[in-house]
Design an enzyme around this catalytic site. Structure first.
Site: not given
Length: 301
Positions: A149, A173, A245, A248, A271, A280
């Site tokens: 990110r 995150k 992004h 990514r 994730h 994806y």
């Protein structure tokens, strides 16, 4: 209890108890401030402890009337729900008035990745005769090589690099740490940047360990990275909507197209849920559909 005190307590709770990232924290506070401002103008509700579901329904209706995007509405509702859950945790209220709020149905927008050729075109447009060019090439190679990110890229530290073992440490995150492998090509350009550019910069005391720096020896902003990539995409004459992004997205899509294990990709992307990573796989499904349509004798009859 007034809104200001509750929001401040909520902010401290998220930061200290939940380890919420700074950008997420700002988004939560902005969302609750929107609710506070709306109620202070449109109703007699002066305390967050007296808010009802009816008040919240009217607030959500006001968002619809000014055509706030569905995704933004969903985020605001989530913020409100977390805010009132905090007030229960704090002992200020007994029931959450937001518990029955319905989030708008979100359409899952599939990311549009760059092809390998398009990524190469962008990188080829970087002027590596300049200090900025050497840095920018190292940044883009790192984003694409590791699926970072933009927030992870600009906070990457020298001490996060472990090239002897071919990995970097990434703070994602919620301040969650993960280990991401890094290929020799990205390592080469990072090393070149460190040797020829970064070592010549007088870094700001707060950024002595920050990998990518601006001319003033401070870390880069998300906006600056965005504009660097936009300019390069324009030079490469790429018509797709592109942002940091995008690299990514491309990292994940190219790995899955190549047959990578979904769980491994999930781990590298950081994730929490495998369903987030599954987005994806859309190109694989598209390819299979096209193959069926082209070669199966009954596909188009």
């Amino acid at each position: 209890m007034v809104w200001k005190d509750c929001i401040e307590g909520f902010s401290n709770y998220l930061k200290l108890e939940k380890g919420v990232a700074e950008n997420t924290l700002k988004a939560y506070k902005n969302d609750i401030n929107k609710l506070s401002n709306y109620l202070s103008v449109s109703s007699q509700v002066k305390s967050p402890l007296r808010v009802t579901k009816t008040d919240l329904d009217k607030f959500i209706q006001s968002l619809n009337e000014i055509e706030v995007a569905t995704a933004t509405q969903a985020r605001i509702i989530s913020s409100i729900n977390n805010f009132f859950e905090y007030l229960i945790y704090d002992g200020s209220i007994k029931e959450n008035p937001a518990s029955l709020l319905e989030s708008p149905r979100l359409s899952r927008k599939l990311p549009e990745p760059l092809s390998i050729e398009e990524i190469d075109l962008i990188i080829d447009k970087i002027d590596c005769e300049t200090k900025h060019g050497i840095r920018n090439k190292a940044m883009i190679e790192t984003m694409y090589a590791c699926g970072l990110r933009v927030s992870e890229l600009i906070t990457l530290r020298l001490s996060d690099l472990n090239f002897d073992e071919d990995y970097i440490t990434v703070i994602g995150k919620g301040n969650k740490e993960r280990i991401v492998p890094i290929g020799s090509r990205a390592q080469k350009y990072i090393s070149e940047y460190i040797t020829n550019v970064r070592s010549q910069l007088a870094s700001h005391p707060e950024h002595r360990d920050t990998l990518f720096l601006n001319n003033r020896g401070k870390g880069l902003s998300r906006t600056m990275v965005f504009y660097i990539i936009k300019d390069l995409a324009q030079l490469a004459d790429i018509q797709k909507s592109i942002s940091p992004h995008t690299f990514r997205h491309s990292f994940a899509t190219h790995l899955i197209e190549g047959g990578a294990n979904l769980r491994a990709v999930q781990e590298m992307l950081g994730h929490e849920s495998i369903t987030t990573t599954e987005i994806y796989t859309h190109l694989d499904r598209q390819y299979l559909s096209e193959t069926l349509a082209m070669f199966h004798p009954h596909a188009n009859k």
